[in-house]
Design a protein around this motif. Structure first.
Motif, short mmCIF file in Angstrom:
data_model
loop_
_atom_site.label_atom_id
_atom_site.label_comp_id
_atom_site.label_asym_id
_atom_site.label_seq_id
_atom_site.Cartn_x
_atom_site.Cartn_y
_atom_site.Cartn_z
N TYR A 266 20.38 -30.95 29.99
CA TYR A 266 19.18 -29.53 29.65
C TYR A 266 19.59 -28.54 30.86
O TYR A 266 18.25 -27.64 31.16
CB TYR A 266 17.94 -30.34 30.07
CG TYR A 266 17.27 -31.61 28.70
CD1 TYR A 266 16.59 -30.93 27.43
CD2 TYR A 266 17.45 -33.22 29.32
CE1 TYR A 266 16.03 -31.95 26.82
CE2 TYR A 266 17.59 -33.39 27.73
CZ TYR A 266 16.57 -33.45 26.88
OH TYR A 266 16.76 -33.89 25.52
N ALA B 47 21.12 -25.21 32.69
CA ALA B 47 21.82 -24.67 32.58
C ALA B 47 23.27 -23.92 31.55
O ALA B 47 23.29 -23.17 30.74
CB ALA B 47 21.71 -22.80 34.11
N ARG B 48 23.16 -25.11 32.56
CA ARG B 48 25.13 -24.95 31.55
C ARG B 48 25.36 -26.76 31.62
O ARG B 48 25.53 -27.13 32.82
CB ARG B 48 26.05 -24.49 32.87
CG ARG B 48 26.42 -23.62 33.25
CD ARG B 48 27.55 -22.63 34.41
NE ARG B 48 27.54 -21.06 34.11
CZ ARG B 48 28.35 -20.81 35.27
NH1 ARG B 48 29.34 -21.48 35.77
NH2 ARG B 48 28.29 -19.45 35.21
N ARG C 291 16.03 -26.38 28.64
CA ARG C 291 16.90 -26.52 29.51
C ARG C 291 15.83 -26.74 30.37
O ARG C 291 14.25 -26.08 30.47
CB ARG C 291 17.22 -25.04 29.48
CG ARG C 291 16.16 -23.36 29.97
CD ARG C 291 17.34 -22.81 30.61
NE ARG C 291 16.66 -21.39 30.95
CZ ARG C 291 15.62 -20.34 29.88
NH1 ARG C 291 16.39 -20.34 29.56
NH2 ARG C 291 15.08 -19.32 30.76
N GLU D 12 13.91 -26.18 33.67
CA GLU D 12 13.70 -25.15 35.04
C GLU D 12 13.77 -26.35 36.66
O GLU D 12 14.20 -25.38 37.37
CB GLU D 12 12.57 -24.61 34.95
CG GLU D 12 12.61 -22.97 33.76
CD GLU D 12 13.43 -22.46 34.19
OE1 GLU D 12 13.76 -22.65 34.67
OE2 GLU D 12 14.28 -22.55 32.45
N SER E 234 18.99 -23.94 37.91
CA SER E 234 18.39 -23.97 36.85
C SER E 234 18.66 -21.98 36.30
O SER E 234 20.68 -21.74 36.52
CB SER E 234 16.74 -23.67 37.04
OG SER E 234 16.99 -22.34 37.91
N ALA E 235 18.45 -21.91 35.08
CA ALA E 235 18.39 -20.02 34.71
C ALA E 235 18.96 -19.37 35.64
O ALA E 235 19.61 -18.11 35.98
CB ALA E 235 17.77 -20.33 33.67
N ARG F 183 15.63 -22.11 25.32
CA ARG F 183 16.96 -22.15 25.59
C ARG F 183 16.97 -20.62 25.32
O ARG F 183 16.73 -20.90 23.87
CB ARG F 183 18.06 -22.62 26.06
CG ARG F 183 19.32 -22.43 26.48
CD ARG F 183 20.33 -23.86 25.86
NE ARG F 183 20.77 -24.86 26.15
CZ ARG F 183 20.73 -25.31 27.87
NH1 ARG F 183 20.94 -24.94 28.41
NH2 ARG F 183 19.99 -26.44 27.91
N ASP F 184 17.44 -19.45 25.59
CA ASP F 184 17.17 -18.32 24.79
C ASP F 184 18.95 -18.43 24.18
O ASP F 184 18.76 -17.23 23.18
CB ASP F 184 17.40 -17.71 25.91
CG ASP F 184 16.28 -16.88 26.95
OD1 ASP F 184 15.81 -16.93 28.00
OD2 ASP F 184 15.01 -17.19 26.80
N ASP F 185 19.39 -18.98 24.59
CA ASP F 185 21.26 -18.59 23.60
C ASP F 185 20.99 -19.51 22.59
O ASP F 185 22.10 -20.07 21.92
CB ASP F 185 21.91 -18.73 24.72
CG ASP F 185 21.84 -20.31 26.08
OD1 ASP F 185 23.36 -20.03 25.92
OD2 ASP F 185 20.87 -20.65 25.58
#
Length: 255
Positions: free
Chosen positions: A145, A147-148, A159, A161, A210-211, A243-245
């Motif tokens: 979960y 960011a990468r 994801r 945070e 995190s992102a 997750r935006d992507d």
């Protein structure tokens, strides 16, 4: 004796009417002049309707019904993914003989096993072992979960945070403490010692971000009041977002 002529009688209210009538006409004339000036100002400065300034609030676009539905689906997806994460962490802790349960309402895992002995700011022998096991579990489960995502076949649509190690120190824990510390300082020292043991179990936890680029793992120690003796000592909170992507697919029909 000769009488003086008396002035003509004036009916009551005659002077009042003769006074208010000119005042009303004057005010009406002033208002008319102000209205003409305002209209002239608007015509000179804003000859076209498109040039009239618009309030910032009026420029905010309203979400359409499909956008609202998509946002609701994303929130449901995040809640579902976090619940699965909580249940997986609880199951992994149980496999390590660590008693814990999920607090779905607050998005946290409550560890029921004591990690510290009263008066000690470092984890006990078994507490340190459990904290190191917790570090390995957080790395294995939290890595999917991040960011990468790492160590995952398919990234989750949600994801992480932040992961919060919220350690509560009750007054009973201060009994017999050798260190002359205030309750808040003692609680902070315990939180730092716990985080050190967790990272010792899995040093690569410090490589999860995190992102926004901040580390996922955080620790906080708090000193609870005397009435909080029944408050769980350790709460592991998971802050998550969509997750935006990765698109969030709608739930299957019938659920």
């Amino acid at each position: 004796m000769r009488r003086m002529p008396q002035p003509p009688a004036v009916e009551e209210g005659e002077h009042g009417e003769s006074y208010y009538a000119p005042m009303a006409d004057l005010l009406a004339g002033i208002l008319f002049i102000i209205l003409v000036l305002l209209m002239s100002f608007a015509i000179i400065h804003y000859p076209d309707a498109d040039s009239v300034p618009v309030s910032p609030l009026a420029q905010v676009p309203l979400e359409s019904e499909p956008e609202v539905d998509a946002r609701a689906r994303r929130l449901q997806m995040v809640s579902r993914e976090r619940l699965e994460l909580l249940q997986a962490v609880v199951a992994d802790l149980a496999a390590e003989s660590i008693s814990a349960h999920a607090d779905a309402a607050n998005g946290a895992v409550i560890v029921d096993t004591a990690l510290f002995k009263p008066g000690a700011f470092r984890p006990s022998f078994t507490g340190e072992r459990d904290a190191m096991a917790l570090g390995r579990i957080l790395k294995r489960r939290g890595g999917c979960y991040a960011a990468r995502p790492i160590e995952c076949g398919e990234p989750s649509p949600a994801r992480l945070e932040a992961i919060f190690l919220d350690l509560r120190t009750n007054p009973a824990d201060l009994a017999g403490a050798r260190q002359n510390l205030e309750p808040a300082a003692f609680a902070s020292a315990r939180a730092l010692a716990l985080m050190g043991a967790v990272v010792d179990g899995e040093p690569s936890l410090l490589g999860l971000f995190s992102a926004s680029g901040t580390p996922l793992l955080h620790a906080e120690g708090r000193a609870g009041p005397a009435a909080a003796a029944a408050v769980p000592a350790l709460s592991i909170g998971f802050a998550m977002a969509a997750r935006d992507d990765v698109p969030a697919s709608p739930p299957p029909s019938g659920r």
